[in-house]
Write an enzyme that holds these catalytic residues in place. Sequence first.
Site, PDB file in Angstrom:
ATOM      1  N   LYS A   1      -2.265  27.696   1.610  1.00  0.00           N
ATOM      2  CA  LYS A   1      -2.605  26.456   0.877  1.00  0.00           C
ATOM      3  C   LYS A   1      -3.499  25.604   1.757  1.00  0.00           C
ATOM      4  O   LYS A   1      -3.061  25.099   2.797  1.00  0.00           O
ATOM      5  CB  LYS A   1      -1.328  25.656   0.576  1.00  0.00           C
ATOM      6  CG  LYS A   1      -0.742  25.957  -0.750  1.00  0.00           C
ATOM      7  CD  LYS A   1       0.190  24.842  -1.188  1.00  0.00           C
ATOM      8  CE  LYS A   1       0.772  25.191  -2.543  1.00  0.00           C
ATOM      9  NZ  LYS A   1       1.614  24.149  -3.082  1.00  0.00           N
TER      10      LYS A   1
ATOM     11  N   ASP B   1       6.431   0.091 -13.754  1.00  0.00           N
ATOM     12  CA  ASP B   1       7.292   0.588 -12.675  1.00  0.00           C
ATOM     13  C   ASP B   1       8.509   1.390 -13.174  1.00  0.00           C
ATOM     14  O   ASP B   1       9.104   2.132 -12.402  1.00  0.00           O
ATOM     15  CB  ASP B   1       7.827  -0.584 -11.838  1.00  0.00           C
ATOM     16  CG  ASP B   1       6.712  -1.412 -11.206  1.00  0.00           C
ATOM     17  OD1 ASP B   1       5.593  -0.898 -11.071  1.00  0.00           O
ATOM     18  OD2 ASP B   1       6.969  -2.584 -10.871  1.00  0.00           O
TER      19      ASP B   1
ATOM     20  N   GLN C   1      -4.042   1.665 -12.549  1.00  0.00           N
ATOM     21  CA  GLN C   1      -2.832   2.187 -13.214  1.00  0.00           C
ATOM     22  C   GLN C   1      -2.275   1.243 -14.260  1.00  0.00           C
ATOM     23  O   GLN C   1      -1.472   1.636 -15.093  1.00  0.00           O
ATOM     24  CB  GLN C   1      -1.709   2.390 -12.189  1.00  0.00           C
ATOM     25  CG  GLN C   1      -1.999   3.405 -11.149  1.00  0.00           C
ATOM     26  CD  GLN C   1      -1.138   3.168  -9.914  1.00  0.00           C
ATOM     27  OE1 GLN C   1      -0.087   3.762  -9.771  1.00  0.00           O
ATOM     28  NE2 GLN C   1      -1.579   2.312  -9.017  1.00  0.00           N
TER      29      GLN C   1
HETATM   30  O1  F6P Z   1       5.440  -4.690 -11.413  1.00  0.00           O
HETATM   31  C1  F6P Z   1       4.200  -4.120 -11.699  1.00  0.00           C
HETATM   32  C2  F6P Z   1       3.341  -4.089 -10.464  1.00  0.00           C
HETATM   33  O2  F6P Z   1       2.103  -3.541 -10.848  1.00  0.00           O
HETATM   34  C3  F6P Z   1       3.931  -3.349  -9.260  1.00  0.00           C
HETATM   35  O3  F6P Z   1       3.819  -1.954  -9.399  1.00  0.00           O
HETATM   36  C4  F6P Z   1       3.100  -3.943  -8.145  1.00  0.00           C
HETATM   37  O4  F6P Z   1       3.769  -3.869  -6.914  1.00  0.00           O
HETATM   38  C5  F6P Z   1       2.960  -5.360  -8.565  1.00  0.00           C
HETATM   39  O5  F6P Z   1       3.104  -5.389  -9.971  1.00  0.00           O
HETATM   40  C6  F6P Z   1       1.636  -5.990  -8.193  1.00  0.00           C
HETATM   41  O6  F6P Z   1       1.709  -7.328  -8.520  1.00  0.00           O
HETATM   42  P1  F6P Z   1       0.467  -8.321  -8.623  1.00  0.00           P
HETATM   43  O7  F6P Z   1      -0.169  -8.100  -9.974  1.00  0.00           O
HETATM   44  O8  F6P Z   1       1.087  -9.668  -8.537  1.00  0.00           O
HETATM   45  O9  F6P Z   1      -0.452  -7.979  -7.521  1.00  0.00           O
END
Ligand code: F6P
Length: 321
Positions: A214, A128, A253
């Site tokens: 576009k 994040d 991601q």
């Molecule tokens: O903090 C990292 C993160 O991937 C955030 O981007 C996302 O909101 C959250 O963790 C998701 O958490 P969990 O793995 O508990 O679903």
Amino acid sequence: MKRISVLTSGGDAPGMNCAIRSVVRSAIGAGIEVFGIQRGYRGLFEKDFIKMDSRSVGGIINKGGTILRTIRFPELKEKKIREICYKNLQEMGIEGLVAIGGDGSAQGAYALYKDFEFPVVVIPASIDNDVFGTDWTIGFDTAVNTAVDIIDKIRDTANSHERVFIIEVMGREHGALALDVAVSSGAETAILPEFPVSMEKIIKDLEEKKQKGKLSSIIILAEGAGKAQDIAEKIQQNLLDREVRYVILGYSQRGGSPTAFSRQLATIFGFEAIKMFQESDYGKMVAIHQNQIIRISLSEVVSGKKTLSEEKLKLLETMAI
Ligand code: F6P
Ligand code: ADP
């Protein structure tokens, strides 16, 4: 200091393994024994320690995730739970703790430091990039690259079908990941929690861009700013002549092999963390600011709020004219 411990906590981030490797090898190089704690603060509470040596961190430099595993453990917010954690550290003869994780993990480490003056050092790792006090967290660069890779593929369909795509990326209530992904993937705009934008403006912009020729558009949505499905539906209701689709990138991601930047940051942070123990410089987070490795007190880290550059959003919009 003779014996320290290391844990990973919060969401896994690519490069956490490199940080563990660096902490373990830097410590051993300095004559300090290292115990890994499994599953973050829950492992600390359950006394789940494993002795680590140079070989136990071999072959992980290119691996995403964390070999020490991670789990959310909100119970750490309770003092009586932290007391058990502290007792476990004492019983193990452990004199220091390296916590690798995001802003929540930093709060957990700070609580242990404040309650018991236990020597802690935090290494910021989160996709994040929402940790106050550091320009970059371990894993962020990898997550941006992973998202951009996928969006490059979605762009083929967007172009071929002349569609509008809403692509939701992670980031909790912070828009750093969404903004960097948007700039790097050449998106039309980014919908971010930090800079709210009305649906009317988004729809008006899409119409104006269509007039300019576009025919396809990619809009990046930070998960903290809304739900991709709702936004796609609203746009679809107003742009009857365009097909609107949405994609939630989700956990793709968070995984994968860390980029060279994430690896280097993790390696440098791990080495610095051990130097901090050697210099009795605790209750701090190792960070990078303006290309310099710095140390910042955890009280500042947990009380600060990371901001996002509005200029970067303007840059994105300028590139999309
Ligand atoms: O903090 C990292 C993160 O991937 C955030 O981007 C996302 O909101 C959250 O963790 C998701 O958490 P969990 O793995 O508990 O679903
Ligand atoms: P991240 O470190 O990625 O931000 P979380 O916010 O889930 O992830 O925090 C990770 C862990 O840190 C939590 O599961 C909890 O064990 C601990 N933690 C978070 N906030 C606090 C707090 N205010 N006090 C004590 N521990 C906390």
